[in-house]
Write an enzyme that holds these catalytic residues in place. Structure first.
Site, PDB file in Angstrom:
ATOM      1  N   HIS A  98     -38.035 -32.800  21.410  1.00 28.87           N
ATOM      2  CA  HIS A  98     -38.748 -34.063  21.229  1.00 28.87           C
ATOM      3  C   HIS A  98     -40.105 -33.873  20.564  1.00 28.87           C
ATOM      4  CE1 HIS A  98     -36.136 -35.562  24.807  1.00 28.87           C
ATOM      5  NE2 HIS A  98     -35.509 -35.678  23.647  1.00 28.87           N
ATOM      6  N   VAL A 130     -42.968 -32.123  25.646  1.00 28.14           N
ATOM      7  CA  VAL A 130     -43.793 -32.127  24.429  1.00 28.14           C
ATOM      8  C   VAL A 130     -45.164 -31.514  24.683  1.00 28.14           C
ATOM      9  CG1 VAL A 130     -42.601 -34.132  23.453  1.00 28.14           C
ATOM     10  CG2 VAL A 130     -44.622 -34.499  24.884  1.00 28.14           C
TER      11      VAL A 130
END
EC number: 2.3.1.286
Length: 242
Positions: free
Chosen positions: A120, A104
């Site tokens: 994600h 991320v």
């Protein structure tokens, strides 16, 4: 044997038109991004996995935002490493390419990757807890940031434990993996679902599977090729002359 494997993987990539790459925390560790394991496994006596949950956020939004702002501050000082840059170059050389990341941190995008799926989410995205508003924001956020559209509380634009992936993400990943000539798994233990099953899906559809990781993983023996060492050293060698 390792050098022979390097040459064979390089030859495979040189002749491939469809490549899917999966990356995990290991590729960003070389940029100084904390993995939250071992000595880095606590933040103010809280386990990160206990804060990366919707219930924790709605019970203690100030605490969770403090944690994510700390992470954002750390990441603001990190830059893409040679592995990120090599994958961006690989994308430019291979006609049908998809990079799927479990990370991320946004470093793949910063390195220039465009055919990119952030499974994600991203720490640099924020989204409203009430309306559908989502936007990227790299500024220093207040303790409880508000949605510019409806004024309700914003949350980090990441997928927390117990939450489903963004609709459509898994379908696109499965479709592309099913068409791949080569599947690369880089810097990931391959234990977290659904990404853990990607290599088997690739094998079932005839792809050559390659693991690139600092050390062996539980999936090493199941891969067609395993290259162990720093991704920042291995990947640039694979894309030279492509």
């Amino acid at each position: 044997m390792v050098q022979a494997s390097m040459e064979m993987v390089k030859a495979l990539l040189d002749g491939s038109r469809n490549v899917v790459v999966l990356t995990g925390a290991g590729i960003s560790a070389e940029s100084g991004v904390p993995t939250f394991r071992g000595r880095e496994g606590l933040w103010k006596n809280h386990r990160p996995e206990d804060l990366a949950r919707a219930d924790a956020f709605f019970q203690h939004p100030e605490l969770v935002w403090e944690f994510y702002n700390w992470r954002r501050e750390l990441l603001s000082e990190c830059v893409p490493n040679p592995a990120h840059l090599a994958l961006a170059e690989m994308e430019r050389q291979i006609p049908n390419f998809l990079l799927i990341t479990q990370n991320v941190d946004g470093l793949h995008a910063k390195a220039g990757s465009r055919k990119l799926m952030e499974m994600h989410g991203s720490l640099w995205q924020v989204k409203c807890t009430v309306c559908t508003h989502v936007h990227e924001d790299r500024s220093t956020l207040p303790e409880l940031p508000e949605c510019p559209v409806c004024g309700h509380l914003l949350r980090p634009g990441v997928v927390w434990f117990g939450e489903p992936l963004v609709p459509g993400v898994l379908k696109v990943a499965i479709d592309q993996i099913s068409k791949a000539d080569v599947f690369l798994s880089i810097g990931t233990s391959g234990l977290v679902q659904p990404a853990a099953s990607f290599y088997q899906l690739a094998k079932d559809h005839g792809a050559v599977t390659v693991e690139i990781n600092l050390e062996p993983t539980p999936n090493t023996g199941l891969m067609d090729f395993a290259l162990h060492g720093k991704a920042g050293k291995i990947l640039p060698e694979l894309v030279v002359g492509m």
